[in-house]
Design a protein around this motif. Structure first.
Motif, PDB file in Angstrom:
ATOM      1  N   LYS A  55      28.002  38.279  14.202  1.00  0.00           N
ATOM      2  CA  LYS A  55      29.172  38.243  15.070  1.00  0.00           C
ATOM      3  C   LYS A  55      29.398  36.792  15.489  1.00  0.00           C
ATOM      4  CE  LYS A  55      28.660  42.899  17.014  1.00  0.00           C
ATOM      5  NZ  LYS A  55      28.527  43.684  18.251  1.00  0.00           N
ATOM      6  N   LYS A  56      30.672  36.400  15.539  1.00  0.00           N
ATOM      7  CA  LYS A  56      31.025  35.042  15.954  1.00  0.00           C
ATOM      8  C   LYS A  56      32.362  35.084  16.679  1.00  0.00           C
ATOM      9  CE  LYS A  56      31.007  30.453  16.007  1.00  0.00           C
ATOM     10  NZ  LYS A  56      30.033  29.676  16.810  1.00  0.00           N
ATOM     11  N   ARG A  57      32.364  34.633  17.929  1.00  0.00           N
ATOM     12  CA  ARG A  57      33.595  34.612  18.698  1.00  0.00           C
ATOM     13  C   ARG A  57      34.469  33.452  18.238  1.00  0.00           C
ATOM     14  NH1 ARG A  57      37.517  37.413  20.813  1.00  0.00           N
ATOM     15  NH2 ARG A  57      38.773  36.126  22.196  1.00  0.00           N
ATOM     16  N   LEU A  58      35.691  33.773  17.800  1.00  0.00           N
ATOM     17  CA  LEU A  58      36.668  32.769  17.401  1.00  0.00           C
ATOM     18  C   LEU A  58      37.793  32.743  18.432  1.00  0.00           C
ATOM     19  CD1 LEU A  58      36.700  33.594  13.570  1.00  0.00           C
ATOM     20  CD2 LEU A  58      35.320  31.887  14.773  1.00  0.00           C
ATOM     21  N   VAL A  59      38.795  31.928  18.206  1.00  0.00           N
ATOM     22  CA  VAL A  59      39.854  31.751  19.211  1.00  0.00           C
ATOM     23  C   VAL A  59      40.605  33.044  19.493  1.00  0.00           C
ATOM     24  CG1 VAL A  59      42.011  30.559  19.736  1.00  0.00           C
ATOM     25  CG2 VAL A  59      40.136  29.301  18.661  1.00  0.00           C
ATOM     26  N   ASP A  60      40.993  33.763  18.419  1.00  0.00           N
ATOM     27  CA  ASP A  60      41.862  34.932  18.597  1.00  0.00           C
ATOM     28  C   ASP A  60      41.156  36.275  18.463  1.00  0.00           C
ATOM     29  OD1 ASP A  60      44.182  33.350  18.960  1.00  0.00           O
ATOM     30  OD2 ASP A  60      44.310  33.048  16.794  1.00  0.00           O
ATOM     31  N   PHE A  61      39.916  36.271  17.984  1.00  0.00           N
ATOM     32  CA  PHE A  61      39.194  37.526  17.779  1.00  0.00           C
ATOM     33  C   PHE A  61      37.713  37.219  17.570  1.00  0.00           C
ATOM     34  CE2 PHE A  61      41.025  36.126  13.707  1.00  0.00           C
ATOM     35  CZ  PHE A  61      39.875  35.948  12.950  1.00  0.00           C
ATOM     36  N   THR A  62      36.929  38.277  17.502  1.00  0.00           N
ATOM     37  CA  THR A  62      35.502  38.141  17.206  1.00  0.00           C
ATOM     38  C   THR A  62      35.250  38.585  15.770  1.00  0.00           C
ATOM     39  OG1 THR A  62      34.807  38.473  19.489  1.00  0.00           O
ATOM     40  CG2 THR A  62      33.177  38.929  17.789  1.00  0.00           C
ATOM     41  N   LEU A  63      34.668  37.693  14.986  1.00  0.00           N
ATOM     42  CA  LEU A  63      34.261  38.044  13.623  1.00  0.00           C
ATOM     43  C   LEU A  63      33.047  38.968  13.714  1.00  0.00           C
ATOM     44  CD1 LEU A  63      34.461  37.458  10.504  1.00  0.00           C
ATOM     45  CD2 LEU A  63      32.748  35.682  10.901  1.00  0.00           C
ATOM     46  N   ASP A  64      33.115  40.101  13.053  1.00  0.00           N
ATOM     47  CA  ASP A  64      32.031  41.093  13.104  1.00  0.00           C
ATOM     48  C   ASP A  64      31.916  41.719  11.719  1.00  0.00           C
ATOM     49  OD1 ASP A  64      30.214  43.081  13.614  1.00  0.00           O
ATOM     50  OD2 ASP A  64      31.319  43.984  15.267  1.00  0.00           O
ATOM     51  N   VAL A  65      30.947  41.256  10.911  1.00  0.00           N
ATOM     52  CA  VAL A  65      30.826  41.725   9.529  1.00  0.00           C
ATOM     53  C   VAL A  65      29.373  42.033   9.191  1.00  0.00           C
ATOM     54  CG1 VAL A  65      32.871  40.528   8.664  1.00  0.00           C
ATOM     55  CG2 VAL A  65      30.668  39.353   8.661  1.00  0.00           C
ATOM     56  N   ARG A  66      29.217  42.943   8.232  1.00  0.00           N
ATOM     57  CA  ARG A  66      27.888  43.303   7.744  1.00  0.00           C
ATOM     58  C   ARG A  66      28.013  43.641   6.261  1.00  0.00           C
ATOM     59  NH1 ARG A  66      25.742  48.288  10.691  1.00  0.00           N
ATOM     60  NH2 ARG A  66      25.555  46.762  12.380  1.00  0.00           N
ATOM     61  N   PHE A  67      27.264  42.959   5.409  1.00  0.00           N
ATOM     62  CA  PHE A  67      27.311  43.240   3.975  1.00  0.00           C
ATOM     63  C   PHE A  67      26.069  42.686   3.282  1.00  0.00           C
ATOM     64  CE2 PHE A  67      29.431  39.152   4.547  1.00  0.00           C
ATOM     65  CZ  PHE A  67      28.879  38.365   3.554  1.00  0.00           C
TER      66      PHE A  67
END
Length: 218
Positions: free
Chosen positions: A7-19
């Motif tokens: 997870k990484k908080r960006l300016v407009d949203f939080t990146l949340d990925v799993r792969f």
């Protein structure tokens, strides 16, 4: 296998990925600004996620719990930037050898193999500004593979090329991956390119994994 759960908080949203990805080509597909490049930069160690883990085989790149963060130079991750990031004051040969720690028989053999496979043997002494877009792409790929990475990241590597050159180099990218047998992770927002190159797909919108986007099958 490469495992990513971040997870990484960006300016407009939080990146949340799993792969996870093994020795094939994973395409990160989505609109511009969806967080695709942030994923690549996190894997390469150019930015630090806020939470989660990144690991390759038994090597831990990042873990927020144990506060592990492996420096980029120790990850053996090749990164082919969208603008290629070649050095204009160096010729093709020097660009490809840049970052390689000394010449030896194995490195010399690899250099010759790459020059032959990518059809750039005649360009060795040429300066970068004298190359076409397709030639620059081949040189950038050769430089990335010359470092013998365990993982190769490609950020929209063909976006600036004409259609015929793109088709030709898509085939060459697949060939190189089948020879090197390492994970290739490629960013694109072009569905035709994604389908031509991908073995696996991760669809992303505003930092989130989504199901197959509307129009994908068209």
């Amino acid at each position: 296998m490469l495992n990513v759960d971040i997870k990484k908080r960006l300016v407009d949203f939080t990146l949340d990925v799993r792969f996870s990805v093994e020795n094939n080509i994973l395409v990160l597909f989505g609109p511009s600004g969806a967080g695709k490049t942030t994923i690549l930069r996190s894997i390469a160690g150019l930015i630090k996620p806020d939470q989660g883990t990144i690991s390759y085989c038994d090597q831990l790149f990042f873990c927020s719990v144990t506060k592990t963060f492996l420096a980029p130079q120790h990850r053996r991750v090749g990164y082919m930037f969208q603008e290629y990031a070649l050095f204009p004051h160096m010729n093709v040969e020097k660009n490809i050898w840049y970052g390689v720690k000394g010449s030896n028989e194995k490195a010399d053999e690899l250099y010759g193999k790459l020059m032959d496979l990518l059809k750039i043997e005649t360009l060795a002494s040429r300066l970068i500004d004298k190359l076409s877009g397709g030639e620059r792409q081949r040189v950038a790929l050769a430089r990335a593979l010359m470092a013998q990475p365990n993982i190769l990241l490609l950020d929209e590597p063909l976006s600036a090329l004409d259609k015929d050159t793109r088709c030709e180099l898509q085939a060459e990218l697949r060939t190189m991956q089948s020879i090197w047998k390492i994970p290739f992770i490629l960013v694109t927002h072009d569905p035709e390119e994604a389908k031509a190159l991908g073995d696996q797909f991760l669809f992303i919108e505003k930092g989130r994994q989504v199901t197959q986007p509307v129009g994908w099958e068209n």
